[in-house]
Design a protein around this motif. Sequence first.
Motif, PDB file in Angstrom:
ATOM      1  N   VAL A 247       0.848  -1.192   0.000  1.00  0.00           N
ATOM      2  CA  VAL A 247       0.000   0.000   0.000  1.00  0.00           C
ATOM      3  C   VAL A 247       0.882   1.239   0.000  1.00  0.00           C
ATOM      4  CG1 VAL A 247      -1.909  -1.171   1.134  1.00  0.00           C
ATOM      5  CG2 VAL A 247      -0.178  -0.035   2.529  1.00  0.00           C
ATOM      6  N   GLY A 248       0.386   2.302  -0.603  1.00  0.00           N
ATOM      7  CA  GLY A 248       1.179   3.522  -0.676  1.00  0.00           C
ATOM      8  C   GLY A 248       2.502   3.318  -1.380  1.00  0.00           C
ATOM      9  N   GLU A 249       2.569   2.329  -2.271  1.00  0.00           N
ATOM     10  CA  GLU A 249       3.715   2.012  -3.119  1.00  0.00           C
ATOM     11  C   GLU A 249       4.889   1.361  -2.392  1.00  0.00           C
ATOM     12  OE1 GLU A 249       4.938   5.410  -5.345  1.00  0.00           O
ATOM     13  OE2 GLU A 249       3.025   5.595  -6.414  1.00  0.00           O
ATOM     14  N   LYS A 250       4.973   1.465  -1.053  1.00  0.00           N
ATOM     15  CA  LYS A 250       6.173   0.949  -0.390  1.00  0.00           C
ATOM     16  C   LYS A 250       5.917   0.325   0.975  1.00  0.00           C
ATOM     17  CE  LYS A 250       7.127   5.685   1.116  1.00  0.00           C
ATOM     18  NZ  LYS A 250       8.073   6.825   1.012  1.00  0.00           N
ATOM     19  N   HIS A 251       4.660   0.266   1.425  1.00  0.00           N
ATOM     20  CA  HIS A 251       4.377  -0.241   2.763  1.00  0.00           C
ATOM     21  C   HIS A 251       3.733  -1.634   2.676  1.00  0.00           C
ATOM     22  CE1 HIS A 251       5.306   3.814   3.790  1.00  0.00           C
ATOM     23  NE2 HIS A 251       4.182   4.301   3.302  1.00  0.00           N
ATOM     24  N   LEU A 252       4.128  -2.522   3.558  1.00  0.00           N
ATOM     25  CA  LEU A 252       3.620  -3.889   3.583  1.00  0.00           C
ATOM     26  C   LEU A 252       2.360  -3.962   4.436  1.00  0.00           C
ATOM     27  CD1 LEU A 252       4.071  -6.953   2.968  1.00  0.00           C
ATOM     28  CD2 LEU A 252       5.402  -7.031   5.103  1.00  0.00           C
ATOM     29  N   LYS A 253       1.302  -4.568   3.883  1.00  0.00           N
ATOM     30  CA  LYS A 253       0.050  -4.723   4.602  1.00  0.00           C
ATOM     31  C   LYS A 253      -0.283  -6.206   4.691  1.00  0.00           C
ATOM     32  CE  LYS A 253      -3.848  -3.008   6.373  1.00  0.00           C
ATOM     33  NZ  LYS A 253      -3.882  -2.151   7.565  1.00  0.00           N
ATOM     34  N   LEU A 254      -0.458  -6.709   5.925  1.00  0.00           N
ATOM     35  CA  LEU A 254      -0.756  -8.114   6.157  1.00  0.00           C
ATOM     36  C   LEU A 254      -2.003  -8.252   7.020  1.00  0.00           C
ATOM     37  CD1 LEU A 254       2.772  -9.527   7.163  1.00  0.00           C
ATOM     38  CD2 LEU A 254       1.748  -9.484   4.886  1.00  0.00           C
ATOM     39  N   LYS A 255      -2.662  -9.391   6.876  1.00  0.00           N
ATOM     40  CA  LYS A 255      -3.640  -9.839   7.858  1.00  0.00           C
ATOM     41  C   LYS A 255      -3.156 -11.202   8.332  1.00  0.00           C
ATOM     42  CE  LYS A 255      -8.045  -8.911   7.677  1.00  0.00           C
ATOM     43  NZ  LYS A 255      -8.289  -8.269   9.006  1.00  0.00           N
ATOM     44  N   VAL A 256      -2.815 -11.279   9.611  1.00  0.00           N
ATOM     45  CA  VAL A 256      -2.244 -12.503  10.167  1.00  0.00           C
ATOM     46  C   VAL A 256      -3.226 -13.092  11.176  1.00  0.00           C
ATOM     47  CG1 VAL A 256       0.134 -11.760   9.806  1.00  0.00           C
ATOM     48  CG2 VAL A 256      -1.011 -11.213  11.962  1.00  0.00           C
ATOM     49  N   ALA A 257      -3.124 -14.414  11.373  1.00  0.00           N
ATOM     50  CA  ALA A 257      -4.061 -15.089  12.261  1.00  0.00           C
ATOM     51  C   ALA A 257      -3.337 -16.151  13.070  1.00  0.00           C
ATOM     52  CB  ALA A 257      -5.196 -15.724  11.460  1.00  0.00           C
TER      53      ALA A 257
END
Length: 253
Positions: free
Chosen positions: A186-196
């Motif tokens: 996201v935002g070209e350089k940020h890592l976005k995760l959904k972890v469980a």
Amino acid sequence: LDELNSQRRLAEESILNDIDCMVKELPEIGRRHSLVFAGDGWHRGVIGIVAQRVVERHYRPTLVIGVEDGTGQGSGRSIADFHLLNALTDCESVFERFGGHAAAAGFTLPSARIGELTERFEAYARRSLTAQDLVPLLRVDAEVDLDQMDWPVYEQLKRMEPFGMGNPRPAFVARRLRLALPPRVVGEKHLKLKVANGSRDFDAIGWRQGDQAALLGPGAAIDLAFTLDENTYQGMSSLQMVIKDLQIDGANS
């Protein structure tokens, strides 16, 4: 204020881009014990922030210098085992003035002496630092399960504020998490995760860690080192993990 902040970020990103280009022309960077970068017209109001970003990326004591009219205005940031002010004191003859402390410093010098400063700063770093000192160490306060990370815990953490150099934000590690959704940038350089873990899932954001997305295959088990933060979007608040580091299937990411 928002406009000024946007201008600051643009100036910061511009200098970081210049430094990235310089790094590509330094094939020996992995063998260096320190880093010094200088550029014409670099905004002296953001060079301290830039120096900190370079330290985060390369984990070397770093000096960043903006040059204007034959004068260099510099700012430095250090690593855990390197006393920055002592290092500058060892090079004091090149400066018009300097000051600071173990972790951060500022200085002024003639631009013609930047090369000399680079050599002397590196020589001091080589005398002071071992190869092991140049390996970043992330300290965490506790190993936790996701079920433990709730609003009451977050409110207790907020009571410890303000966080800073002498009072770092508490960090945690959660192990063997699975990816509930594919990773995104996201935002070209940020890592976005959904972890469980079990029935509990969490959003996680890794600032400037977008390049990690390509390393995270489907079904990967990961360990996350993180801090806990509040994210507000469209009037709704939720807890999120701010990723400090991650390991994939027990291997260093």
